[in-house]
Design a protein around this motif. Sequence first.
Motif, PDB file in Angstrom:
ATOM      1  N   ARG A   1       0.820  -1.220   0.000  1.00 27.69           N
ATOM      2  CA  ARG A   1       0.000   0.000   0.000  1.00 27.69           C
ATOM      3  C   ARG A   1       0.851   1.266   0.000  1.00 27.69           C
ATOM      4  NH1 ARG A   1      -5.297   1.521   3.584  1.00 27.69           N
ATOM      5  NH2 ARG A   1      -5.433   3.668   2.882  1.00 27.69           N
ATOM      6  N   SER A   2       1.956   1.236   0.718  1.00 23.23           N
ATOM      7  CA  SER A   2       2.875   2.369   0.743  1.00 23.23           C
ATOM      8  C   SER A   2       4.260   1.833   1.058  1.00 23.23           C
ATOM      9  CB  SER A   2       2.453   3.396   1.805  1.00 23.23           C
ATOM     10  OG  SER A   2       2.853   2.963   3.094  1.00 23.23           O
ATOM     11  N   PRO A   3       5.286   2.669   0.903  1.00 29.28           N
ATOM     12  CA  PRO A   3       6.641   2.235   1.258  1.00 29.28           C
ATOM     13  C   PRO A   3       6.768   1.889   2.745  1.00 29.28           C
ATOM     14  CG  PRO A   3       6.698   4.310   0.032  1.00 29.28           C
ATOM     15  CD  PRO A   3       5.264   4.012   0.319  1.00 29.28           C
ATOM     16  N   LEU A   4       5.874   2.414   3.580  1.00 33.55           N
ATOM     17  CA  LEU A   4       5.935   2.140   5.013  1.00 33.55           C
ATOM     18  C   LEU A   4       5.691   0.671   5.331  1.00 33.55           C
ATOM     19  CD1 LEU A   4       4.053   5.207   6.550  1.00 33.55           C
ATOM     20  CD2 LEU A   4       6.461   4.969   5.925  1.00 33.55           C
ATOM     21  N   VAL A   5       4.918  -0.019   4.510  1.00 37.76           N
ATOM     22  CA  VAL A   5       4.606  -1.430   4.752  1.00 37.76           C
ATOM     23  C   VAL A   5       5.897  -2.252   4.698  1.00 37.76           C
ATOM     24  CG1 VAL A   5       3.277  -3.424   3.938  1.00 37.76           C
ATOM     25  CG2 VAL A   5       2.289  -1.124   3.796  1.00 37.76           C
ATOM     26  N   ILE A   6       6.688  -2.017   3.676  1.00 40.74           N
ATOM     27  CA  ILE A   6       7.956  -2.734   3.519  1.00 40.74           C
ATOM     28  C   ILE A   6       8.960  -2.279   4.574  1.00 40.74           C
ATOM     29  CG2 ILE A   6       9.930  -3.063   1.967  1.00 40.74           C
ATOM     30  CD1 ILE A   6       7.824  -2.890  -0.356  1.00 40.74           C
ATOM     31  N   LYS A   7       9.064  -0.981   4.796  1.00 44.04           N
ATOM     32  CA  LYS A   7      10.021  -0.425   5.749  1.00 44.04           C
ATOM     33  C   LYS A   7       9.787  -0.973   7.159  1.00 44.04           C
ATOM     34  CE  LYS A   7      13.116   2.559   7.365  1.00 44.04           C
ATOM     35  NZ  LYS A   7      14.399   1.950   7.666  1.00 44.04           N
ATOM     36  N   ALA A   8       8.542  -1.084   7.576  1.00 48.10           N
ATOM     37  CA  ALA A   8       8.240  -1.583   8.919  1.00 48.10           C
ATOM     38  C   ALA A   8       8.712  -3.024   9.091  1.00 48.10           C
ATOM     39  CB  ALA A   8       6.745  -1.467   9.205  1.00 48.10           C
ATOM     40  N   VAL A   9       8.509  -3.863   8.083  1.00 47.45           N
ATOM     41  CA  VAL A   9       8.965  -5.250   8.171  1.00 47.45           C
ATOM     42  C   VAL A   9      10.491  -5.303   8.169  1.00 47.45           C
ATOM     43  CG1 VAL A   9       8.968  -7.515   7.041  1.00 47.45           C
ATOM     44  CG2 VAL A   9       6.856  -6.188   7.152  1.00 47.45           C
ATOM     45  N   GLN A  10      11.111  -4.498   7.311  1.00 51.24           N
ATOM     46  CA  GLN A  10      12.578  -4.445   7.301  1.00 51.24           C
ATOM     47  C   GLN A  10      13.112  -4.035   8.673  1.00 51.24           C
ATOM     48  OE1 GLN A  10      12.996  -1.665   4.044  1.00 51.24           O
ATOM     49  NE2 GLN A  10      13.542  -3.298   2.598  1.00 51.24           N
ATOM     50  N   ASP A  11      12.504  -3.031   9.279  1.00 56.12           N
ATOM     51  CA  ASP A  11      12.943  -2.580  10.598  1.00 56.12           C
ATOM     52  C   ASP A  11      12.732  -3.658  11.650  1.00 56.12           C
ATOM     53  OD1 ASP A  11      13.746  -0.187   9.495  1.00 56.12           O
ATOM     54  OD2 ASP A  11      12.104   0.990  10.356  1.00 56.12           O
ATOM     55  N   ALA A  12      11.611  -4.369  11.585  1.00 56.69           N
ATOM     56  CA  ALA A  12      11.355  -5.463  12.527  1.00 56.69           C
ATOM     57  C   ALA A  12      12.403  -6.564  12.354  1.00 56.69           C
ATOM     58  CB  ALA A  12       9.946  -6.020  12.330  1.00 56.69           C
ATOM     59  N   GLN A  13      12.696  -6.910  11.114  1.00 51.62           N
ATOM     60  CA  GLN A  13      13.695  -7.940  10.852  1.00 51.62           C
ATOM     61  C   GLN A  13      15.094  -7.493  11.299  1.00 51.62           C
ATOM     62  OE1 GLN A  13      13.023  -8.739   6.622  1.00 51.62           O
ATOM     63  NE2 GLN A  13      12.103 -10.699   7.175  1.00 51.62           N
ATOM     64  N   ALA A  14      15.366  -6.203  11.249  1.00 54.39           N
ATOM     65  CA  ALA A  14      16.662  -5.670  11.676  1.00 54.39           C
ATOM     66  C   ALA A  14      16.771  -5.578  13.199  1.00 54.39           C
ATOM     67  CB  ALA A  14      16.887  -4.294  11.049  1.00 54.39           C
TER      68      ALA A  14
END
Length: 161
Positions: free
Chosen positions: A125-138
């Motif tokens: 839906r937005s770049p935030l969807v991917i960024k949040a998962v990346q941050d969680a994985q990091a």
Amino acid sequence: MTAWTAHVTVATVVEKNGKFLFVEEHTEGVTHTVFNQPAGHVEAGETIVEAAIRETMEETGYQVNVTDLIGIYTYTPPMFPDRTYFRFCLRAEAISHDENAELDTGIIGAVWMTLDELVETARARSPLVIKAVQDAQAGKHYPLSLIYEHQNSPLISNLDA
């Protein structure tokens, strides 16, 4: 010219067996369905954590336990330059699932996918969807105590008068 509007929203990142809980949904201004975390607006009188729990249940049928804050994100959609979304993204654990839950209007259903599978769809839906998962994985996470939510009480309200 339309006045600028701030929107306070929440989203939950829920992981189970290497997959993340997403919502397939219809959204304003887009002709195809998109994927998002369970997310939505904070309602009057509601805390950020309460909103995250409610939105996850309403959009997926999953009852969750919110464990920590992943981050606070802002986003102004290109198609709506007069709106800025302030998104509190929270990590949560799935507790139970109500398969018969009636989901919010516009929600097609809950989907479990890896981050790679989400990226392959090209329908975040937005770049935030991917960024949040990346941050969680990091491993980004902050204690919920970082969020202070003032609750009005008669004593404090009288001091404001």
